[in-house]
Design an enzyme around this catalytic site. Sequence first.
Site, mmCIF file in Angstrom:
data_model
loop_
_atom_site.group_PDB
_atom_site.id
_atom_site.type_symbol
_atom_site.label_atom_id
_atom_site.label_comp_id
_atom_site.label_asym_id
_atom_site.label_seq_id
_atom_site.Cartn_x
_atom_site.Cartn_y
_atom_site.Cartn_z
ATOM 1 C CD GLU A 1 14.474 -9.612 2.514
ATOM 2 O OE1 GLU A 1 15.321 -10.302 1.927
ATOM 3 O OE2 GLU A 1 13.255 -9.830 2.413
ATOM 4 C CD GLU B 1 16.981 -13.697 4.048
ATOM 5 O OE1 GLU B 1 16.453 -13.843 2.915
ATOM 6 O OE2 GLU B 1 16.371 -13.257 5.028
#
Length: 483
Positions: free
Chosen positions: A170, A378
């Site tokens: 991320e 995720e």
Amino acid sequence: MIHKHLKPYPTNFLWGSASAAYQVEGAWDKGGKGPSNWDLFVRIPGKTFKGTTGDVAVDHYNRFREDVQLMAEMGLKAYRFSVSWARIFPKGKGELNKEGIRFYDELINELIKYNIEPILTIYHWDLPQALQDEYGGWESRQIIEDFTNYAVTLYEHFGDRVKYWVSLNEQNIFTSFGYRTALHPPGVKNEELYYQVNHHANLANASAIKEFRKFVPNGKIGPSFAYSPAYAASSKPEDVLAAENAEEFNSHWWMDVYAWGIYPKAAWDYIAEKGLAPKLEDGDLELLKEGKPDFMGVNYYQTTTFESNPLDGVSEGQMNTSGKKGTSQDTGIPGVYKTVKNEHLERTNWDWNIDPTGLRVGLRRITNRYQLPILISENGLGEYDKVEPGDVINDDYRIAYLGSHLKAVQEAISDGVEMLGYCTWSFTDLLSWLNGFQKRYGFVYVNQHEEGEHDLRRIKKRSFYWYKEVIEANGRNLMDDDK
């Protein structure tokens, strides 16, 4: 499109779950580990929910064997974990911490013992504080060399057993929260620096992937991107354009660089006009093109809906970190886009949209644009969980969330998307960065809270047994198109 029959999950599909070092390990100053940026940031009053820290987290550092045994009981096929850079190099570079290497050696070997595929994340936000102090961390081009050396050290020690790697987790979040909103370390608000920091991270990512080819030639590596596909609030052309702007600024700005080594033109021209474009040096664009990943890692939680935003419109809003539903505020870039609530979607207590179809949309967009396999690194639901008498935790809401998203994955597979695997966030409960321990994601409840002393015992939730059945059936029990 509506499929009469859905294609099955691949026979080698990686049914997994995930975590991050700072959120689970604890032992923040044990085993030779140096301090990370998060170790210091959480000590600033008011930064986290009730002042929670990762000093202990859920003590995975000392209890990893117990946790891996629970994974084995579930039948987990893959476990994605991150390595703490400061546990390998306490000062970010220089002297290697052999105790840190030994810990991850033991974790990897324990996973392999139970036929669980280790997926190693090289960087999940916890930068050695020594590098932040020395040269500003990601603010300096020096980070490219130090990150690459760190990554190569991991390849050399673990590449014989680990075949799936995530380079940066991320990047869009740790750069924007660190240098745009100041919600994450180093807590800076500087738009020009934000774009430069992000460019350094792109170069570090590409450099690490380039070196990976030399050390783990039979492995696969890619970044994990926090993807929130953009919707237009209406069919008004102005709103459609705002959603296009959002997709370019919030998604293509990273994924185009990962896949193609180029920045999207409209976004680049916009920031260049404002004097915010990162400074490029000779060889930068060539390096970016050499860092093409083997897959696109996707961290998906929600879609975001956009409408047009005038030049004097909405800019920075408030993020819900309290769990009090309805406290988040819309945000935007004047003249570019503005977020707006999607009335067609339910929201969590943290105001996150619940949109499994949005996952399918996102997977198709990535496939059509980049032609890369996808690993969902995720996906999960953060909510309040209640322990009932007899250590029963009925988290049917989590089962419904994950089940609907897995159905969307299967629909995407039927659309032609090449999927490597699906990792839930998370296996055990963990520290949710700014949200403390109240926001729970795991299949396994951990008796850890914001206040007081707690025994950290593990309790299997109802979702634990549900996911076990999903894995055993390779997702066949999710198919309802013939019922």
